[in-house]
Motif scaffolding. Structure first.
Motif, PDB file in Angstrom:
ATOM      1  N   THR A   1       8.024  30.687 -11.237  1.00  0.00           N
ATOM      2  CA  THR A   1       9.055  29.665 -11.019  1.00  0.00           C
ATOM      3  C   THR A   1      10.048  30.066  -9.940  1.00  0.00           C
ATOM      4  O   THR A   1      10.843  29.254  -9.490  1.00  0.00           O
ATOM      5  CB  THR A   1       9.828  29.373 -12.324  1.00  0.00           C
ATOM      6  OG1 THR A   1      10.498  30.563 -12.734  1.00  0.00           O
ATOM      7  CG2 THR A   1       8.891  28.900 -13.419  1.00  0.00           C
ATOM      8  N   CYS A   2      10.010  31.315  -9.528  1.00  0.00           N
ATOM      9  CA  CYS A   2      10.930  31.814  -8.509  1.00  0.00           C
ATOM     10  C   CYS A   2      10.204  31.859  -7.171  1.00  0.00           C
ATOM     11  O   CYS A   2       9.266  32.625  -7.000  1.00  0.00           O
ATOM     12  CB  CYS A   2      11.437  33.210  -8.884  1.00  0.00           C
ATOM     13  SG  CYS A   2      12.539  33.905  -7.641  1.00  0.00           S
TER      14      CYS A   2
ATOM     15  N   ASN B   1       6.988  36.055 -11.397  1.00  0.00           N
ATOM     16  CA  ASN B   1       7.737  34.901 -11.873  1.00  0.00           C
ATOM     17  C   ASN B   1       7.353  33.697 -11.035  1.00  0.00           C
ATOM     18  O   ASN B   1       7.896  33.488  -9.951  1.00  0.00           O
ATOM     19  CB  ASN B   1       9.242  35.167 -11.778  1.00  0.00           C
ATOM     20  CG  ASN B   1      10.063  34.052 -12.391  1.00  0.00           C
ATOM     21  OD1 ASN B   1       9.562  32.963 -12.640  1.00  0.00           O
ATOM     22  ND2 ASN B   1      11.319  34.325 -12.633  1.00  0.00           N
TER      23      ASN B   1
END
Length: 92
Positions: A29-30, A27
């Motif tokens: 975006t994390c 992920n």
């Protein structure tokens, strides 16, 4: 010796057991936050941490030590030391 009929599944398990399984976390975006210091218990009992790491490295359960520059994308977790209840000189 009999073989499993699903060759792809067999290769998946052999590869995973040999080199580790990918956990599937992807992920972008994390952002994981790196630990900048250990918990208070680890700072108060550094020999407990050192002894633990020596055993884990000797048993090949962890690798290291590494310098940050060796693995720039590594996630570093912090250590904590908690005394086991009713067990003097035993730690979690």
């Amino acid at each position: 010796m009999s073989t499993h009929p699903d060759k792809a599944l067999t290769r998946f398990f052999i590869e995973g057991l040999t080199n580790g399984f990918k956990i599937g976390f992807n992920n972008p975006t994390c952002k994981l936050r790196l630990a900048h210091k250990n918990l208070a218990g680890a700072l108060q009992h550094p020999q407990v941490v050192d002894d633990y790491l020596k055993v884990e490295i000797a048993e090949h359960r962890v690798a290291g030590p590494f310098h940050k520059a060796d693995i720039p994308d590594a996630h570093i977790s912090r250590f904590g030391v908690i005394p086991k209840q009713h067990k003097p000189n035993k730690w979690r």
